[in-house]
Design an enzyme around this catalytic site. Structure first.
Site: not given
Ligand code: DGL
Length: 268
Positions: A13-14, A45-46, A76-78, A155, A189-191
């Site tokens: 993930d990021s 990354y988003g 990471c969805n992104t 975060e 998003c995994t957050h």
């Molecule tokens: N956890 C990342 C996702 O699932 C998003 C965090 C990011 O923007 O890097 O998209």
């Protein structure tokens, strides 16, 4: 042959978010060894371009391959929504993402065929969720909302019910989904699993679908179909690598993975 099966699963993930996927993997695949890479030097990354996200995903996978992983989980969805097709073309190793499993689950869950999707700007811009849902449930309406403020809030530990700031931001983001009457919402998003309780209070009765659960089930099916499940009955090991600030990762990772981060967090 067992040696091949006992190789680790590489997860990236990021940053911290992918640990919510690892939490599900630990529950569902407790005997697998895991190598986790969080690209903390380059998070988020988003907000980045497709080209940059593709380059980052490639770097992340190249790093995991140095640990002789048997499969890759893009947690990471992104990265999944922007780079999966390119990664599948480039590498021969099995690659499991988070978008397709969650989108399929949502398509199978929604009764009124109104599905909300929240995610980073890049994930929503990619249209990846809408594309899978259009294939799986052509009659479904998809309400997609980019939510760039949510990752930084999570975060910073601002994800609990009663937190006026996160509640106000979420109320605003979720308004179009509520107005449309969606009965299912993908936390794309995994957050976002950390926001589950707040979202549940703001959207009572709506089924919330997190990335990790569906992805773990897909990974199980993939490992089984390739006969790659680790036959060991010992608890699997997990090693963490980050590209920056290992102490911060060790300190904050616990709230994502649901237990204290024990053991070393290495700088990649
Ligand atoms: N956890 C990342 C996702 O699932 C998003 C965090 C990011 O923007 O890097 O998209």
């Amino acid at each position: 042959m067992n040696e091949k099966k006992s190789r680790p699963i590489g997860v990236f993930d990021s940053g911290l978010g992918g640990l919510t996927v690892v939490k599900m993997l630990l529950q569902r695949l407790p005997h697998e060894n895991i190598i986790y890479f969080g690209d903390t030097a380059r998070v988020p990354y988003g907000d980045r371009s497709k080209q940059t996200i593709i380059q980052y995903a490639k770097d992340d996978i190249d790093f995991l391959l140095t640990h002789d992983v048997k499969a890759i989980c893009i947690a990471c969805n992104t990265a999944d929504s922007m780079a999966k097709a390119e990664m599948e073309q480039r590498y021969r190793i099995p690659i499991i993402g988070v978008v397709e499993p969650a989108a399929k689950m949502a398509a199978a869950t929604s009764q009124n065929r109104k599905i909300g999707v929240i995610g980073t700007k890049a994930t929503i811009k990619s249209g990846a969720y809408a594309a899978v849902i259009a294939r799986e449930a052509p009659d479904a309406e998809v309400i997609s909302v980019p939510c760039p403020l949510l990752c930084p809030l999570v975060e910073e530990g601002r994800f609990l019910p009663g937190d006026a700031v996160v509640e106000s931001v979420l109320r605003d983001y979720l308004a179009p989904i509520k107005a449309a009457g969606a009965d299912t919402l993908i936390l794309g998003c995994t957050h976002y699993p950390l926001l589950y309780d707040v979202i549940e209070t703001l959207l009572p009765g709506v089924t919330l679908i997190s990335s990790g659960f569906a992805s773990a089930e897909t990974l199980i099916r993939t490992l089984d179909s390739l006969d790659l499940r680790n036959p060991s009955t010992d608890p699997g090991t997990i090693r963490f690598f980050v590209s920056d600030a290992p102490e911060r990762f060790a300190e904050n990772g616990g709230m994502f993975i649901g237990r204290q981060i024990t053991g070393e967090v290495n700088r990649a």
